[in-house]
Design a protein around this motif. Structure first.
Motif, PDB file in Angstrom:
ATOM      1  N   SER A  99       0.509  -1.049   0.279  1.00 13.20           N
ATOM      2  CA  SER A  99      -0.061   0.178   0.121  1.00 13.20           C
ATOM      3  C   SER A  99       0.870   1.547  -0.388  1.00 13.20           C
ATOM      4  CB  SER A  99      -1.527   0.167   0.812  1.00 13.20           C
ATOM      5  OG  SER A  99      -0.209   0.624   2.000  1.00 13.20           O
ATOM      6  N   SER A 100       0.240   2.561  -0.016  1.00 12.68           N
ATOM      7  CA  SER A 100       0.600   3.762   0.167  1.00 12.68           C
ATOM      8  C   SER A 100       0.905   4.756   1.682  1.00 12.68           C
ATOM      9  CB  SER A 100       0.390   4.702  -0.811  1.00 12.68           C
ATOM     10  OG  SER A 100      -0.508   4.628  -1.054  1.00 12.68           O
ATOM     11  N   TYR A 101       0.318   3.314   1.981  1.00 10.78           N
ATOM     12  CA  TYR A 101      -0.187   3.650   3.458  1.00 10.78           C
ATOM     13  C   TYR A 101       1.133   3.959   4.153  1.00 10.78           C
ATOM     14  CZ  TYR A 101      -2.168   4.613   7.782  1.00 10.78           C
ATOM     15  OH  TYR A 101      -2.885   4.231   9.147  1.00 10.78           O
ATOM     16  N   SER A 102       0.977   5.206   5.301  1.00  7.12           N
ATOM     17  CA  SER A 102       2.529   4.402   7.025  1.00  7.12           C
ATOM     18  C   SER A 102       2.010   4.867   7.052  1.00  7.12           C
ATOM     19  CB  SER A 102       3.074   6.206   5.745  1.00  7.12           C
ATOM     20  OG  SER A 102       4.324   5.679   5.315  1.00  7.12           O
ATOM     21  N   SER A 103       2.037   3.646   8.514  1.00  6.06           N
ATOM     22  CA  SER A 103       1.384   3.767   9.912  1.00  6.06           C
ATOM     23  C   SER A 103       2.593   4.321  11.781  1.00  6.06           C
ATOM     24  CB  SER A 103       1.384   2.425  10.077  1.00  6.06           C
ATOM     25  OG  SER A 103       1.129   2.191  11.583  1.00  6.06           O
ATOM     26  N   PRO A 104       1.544   5.361  11.435  1.00  9.24           N
ATOM     27  CA  PRO A 104       2.326   6.261  12.544  1.00  9.24           C
ATOM     28  C   PRO A 104       2.523   4.774  14.005  1.00  9.24           C
ATOM     29  CG  PRO A 104      -0.178   6.231  12.979  1.00  9.24           C
ATOM     30  CD  PRO A 104       0.152   5.727  11.461  1.00  9.24           C
ATOM     31  N   ILE A 105       3.832   5.508  14.243  1.00  9.78           N
ATOM     32  CA  ILE A 105       4.876   4.351  15.250  1.00  9.78           C
ATOM     33  C   ILE A 105       4.590   5.185  16.644  1.00  9.78           C
ATOM     34  CG2 ILE A 105       6.086   3.016  15.598  1.00  9.78           C
ATOM     35  CD1 ILE A 105       6.112   2.434  13.296  1.00  9.78           C
ATOM     36  N   TYR A 106       5.348   6.241  16.072  1.00 13.15           N
ATOM     37  CA  TYR A 106       5.932   7.110  17.511  1.00 13.15           C
ATOM     38  C   TYR A 106       5.278   8.857  17.014  1.00 13.15           C
ATOM     39  CZ  TYR A 106       9.388   8.479  21.202  1.00 13.15           C
ATOM     40  OH  TYR A 106       9.571   8.752  21.912  1.00 13.15           O
ATOM     41  N   ASN A 107       4.747   9.136  18.796  1.00 13.43           N
ATOM     42  CA  ASN A 107       4.449  10.395  18.923  1.00 13.43           C
ATOM     43  C   ASN A 107       4.923  10.222  20.405  1.00 13.43           C
ATOM     44  OD1 ASN A 107       2.798  12.490  18.825  1.00 13.43           O
ATOM     45  ND2 ASN A 107       0.291  11.002  17.934  1.00 13.43           N
ATOM     46  N   LEU A 108       4.985  11.526  20.536  1.00 11.67           N
ATOM     47  CA  LEU A 108       5.337  11.843  21.590  1.00 11.67           C
ATOM     48  C   LEU A 108       6.100  13.007  22.410  1.00 11.67           C
ATOM     49  CD1 LEU A 108       7.053   9.978  24.620  1.00 11.67           C
ATOM     50  CD2 LEU A 108       7.954  11.356  24.322  1.00 11.67           C
ATOM     51  N   ASN A 109       4.898  13.625  23.696  1.00 13.75           N
ATOM     52  CA  ASN A 109       4.918  15.218  23.523  1.00 13.75           C
ATOM     53  C   ASN A 109       6.653  15.403  24.578  1.00 13.75           C
ATOM     54  OD1 ASN A 109       5.639  18.161  22.896  1.00 13.75           O
ATOM     55  ND2 ASN A 109       3.914  18.160  24.553  1.00 13.75           N
ATOM     56  N   ASP A 110       7.414  15.504  24.557  1.00 10.49           N
ATOM     57  CA  ASP A 110       9.240  15.813  25.496  1.00 10.49           C
ATOM     58  C   ASP A 110       8.764  16.965  25.941  1.00 10.49           C
ATOM     59  OD1 ASP A 110      10.904  16.243  26.965  1.00 10.49           O
ATOM     60  OD2 ASP A 110      11.780  14.041  25.696  1.00 10.49           O
ATOM     61  N   GLU A 111       8.229  17.271  27.195  1.00 10.79           N
ATOM     62  CA  GLU A 111       8.203  18.588  27.627  1.00 10.79           C
ATOM     63  C   GLU A 111       9.536  19.248  28.248  1.00 10.79           C
ATOM     64  OE1 GLU A 111       4.735  18.912  29.881  1.00 10.79           O
ATOM     65  OE2 GLU A 111       3.076  18.590  27.920  1.00 10.79           O
ATOM     66  N   ASP A 112       9.905  18.040  29.002  1.00 13.07           N
ATOM     67  CA  ASP A 112      11.347  18.802  29.112  1.00 13.07           C
ATOM     68  C   ASP A 112      12.772  18.897  28.707  1.00 13.07           C
ATOM     69  OD1 ASP A 112      10.482  19.028  31.965  1.00 13.07           O
ATOM     70  OD2 ASP A 112      10.560  17.008  32.281  1.00 13.07           O
ATOM     71  N   PHE A 113      12.335  20.183  27.464  1.00 12.79           N
ATOM     72  CA  PHE A 113      13.484  20.137  26.892  1.00 12.79           C
ATOM     73  C   PHE A 113      14.417  21.746  26.905  1.00 12.79           C
ATOM     74  CE2 PHE A 113      14.156  20.131  21.800  1.00 12.79           C
ATOM     75  CZ  PHE A 113      16.023  19.457  22.022  1.00 12.79           C
ATOM     76  N   THR A 114      15.154  21.781  27.768  1.00 11.85           N
ATOM     77  CA  THR A 114      15.823  22.724  27.628  1.00 11.85           C
ATOM     78  C   THR A 114      17.510  22.303  27.845  1.00 11.85           C
ATOM     79  OG1 THR A 114      14.905  23.541  29.708  1.00 11.85           O
ATOM     80  CG2 THR A 114      16.701  25.046  29.798  1.00 11.85           C
ATOM     81  N   PHE A 115      17.878  23.355  26.747  1.00 11.29           N
ATOM     82  CA  PHE A 115      19.059  23.457  25.942  1.00 11.29           C
ATOM     83  C   PHE A 115      20.179  24.671  25.840  1.00 11.29           C
ATOM     84  CE2 PHE A 115      16.355  23.635  23.053  1.00 11.29           C
ATOM     85  CZ  PHE A 115      16.899  23.991  21.459  1.00 11.29           C
ATOM     86  N   ASN A 116      21.348  24.506  25.408  1.00  7.19           N
ATOM     87  CA  ASN A 116      21.843  25.282  25.213  1.00  7.19           C
ATOM     88  C   ASN A 116      22.573  25.371  23.872  1.00  7.19           C
ATOM     89  OD1 ASN A 116      21.895  26.984  27.812  1.00  7.19           O
ATOM     90  ND2 ASN A 116      24.183  25.222  28.208  1.00  7.19           N
ATOM     91  N   TYR A 117      22.659  26.686  22.808  1.00  6.27           N
ATOM     92  CA  TYR A 117      22.688  26.823  21.606  1.00  6.27           C
ATOM     93  C   TYR A 117      22.814  27.892  21.802  1.00  6.27           C
ATOM     94  CZ  TYR A 117      22.765  26.536  16.432  1.00  6.27           C
ATOM     95  OH  TYR A 117      22.315  27.572  15.432  1.00  6.27           O
TER      96      TYR A 117
END
Length: 296
Positions: A99-117
């Protein structure tokens, strides 16, 4: 000599085209900062896109059509000097056979994302030691993506990827960033990888394989058999929920799969899913509207 040069260039081109594993779309959304037009956000988005898609994450060779489609949406809520406060929405999908269908496997909201850039800084992943929280968080989720994708093709196929995610967690725990430790909550990176590698949740990973490889991949040739196998695999969540009710791992699964499950069982050949529908209402009540829409 000319032929040798052409051959070397061709080999190099092939090596580069087979170098990476991911086809990842990265979006940096800075609207909440009020300074979304600052060039640093666009430069960060471009750098991360190149970093993720051009890094060799595994020893496996991936053909272009085998690249894993995924996305990372970084929503920056505050920028103070070189410190970014943000959330990270990660999604990935897997193509379904015939098929041409893609099945979602991973869907996550990571709310603890602090970083230096620092703008234009080198982004380099080291598999055995901490480079920055930006690199660690992204690499952690990349190995979760790789692990779940591999599990969906082969039983326990993602083990080495999950072990690498655990390695990243172990060396990142030494730094002062949230999400890496048990005390950081029930929806932390610590809990996610601890669950995935726990014998208690071995059935979860078996379900990932059976649902995709024995269920969805079969539907193009035998829709009824595929649907029956999907129902059979989902019912196994009952035992997991009995021992670990409302677990983070189950919630991540249904966040990715609820719409798909509704669609699978609301079209095509009918199968008896009365038991499944009742179970879904009990273990994933947040998606009860979708379960009520299922007909059989």
């Amino acid at each position: 000599m000319r032929n040798l040069v052409i051959l070397l260039c061709f080999c190099l081109s092939c090596a580069l085209s087979f170098a990476q594993e991911l086809n990842c779309t990265v979006i940096v959304n800075a609207q909440q900062t009020g300074d979304e037009n600052l060039k640093i956000f666009g430069n960060l988005e471009r750098q991360l896109t190149e970093f993720i898609n051009n890094t060799k994450w595994t020893k496996k060779t991936y053909a272009p059509q085998e690249l894993i489609n995924c996305s990372m949406n970084i929503i920056v809520t505050r920028l103070s000097g070189e410190t970014f406060n943000a959330t990270l929405q990660v999604q990935s999908s897997r193509p379904i056979y015939g098929s041409s269908y893609s099945s979602p496997i991973y869907n996550l909201n990571d709310e603890d994302f602090t970083f230096n850039y620092l703008e234009f800084q080198n982004l380099i992943y080291n598999p055995t030691q901490f480079s920055s929280n930006l690199i660690s968080v992204l690499a952690f989720h990349i190995y979760i993506i790789l692990g779940l994708d591999a599990d969906a093709y082969q039983q326990d196929g993602g083990q080495e990827h999950f072990k690498q995610a655990q390695t990243i967690l172990n060396y990142s725990q030494q730094e002062n960033f949230r999400g890496w430790k048990l005390e950081d909550g029930l929806q932390s990176r610590f809990v996610l990888i601890d669950n995935l590698l726990s014998p208690t949740f071995k059935t979860f990973r078996n379900i990932i394989y059976e649902y995709h490889r024995l269920g969805l991949d079969v539907m193009s040739e035998d829709p009824k058999q595929g649907k029956e196998q999907i129902a059979k695999s989902l019912v196994k969540f009952k035992d997991i929920n009995s021992s670990r009710p409302n677990s983070f791992l189950l919630r991540t699964f249904f966040d990715a799969k609820a719409t798909e499950i509704e669609q699978v069982f609301s079209d095509g050949p009918k199968v008896n899913i009365a038991t499944l529908k009742d179970m879904l209402q009990k273990i994933a009540p947040l998606h009860s509207t979708k379960w009520r829409n299922i007909t059989y």
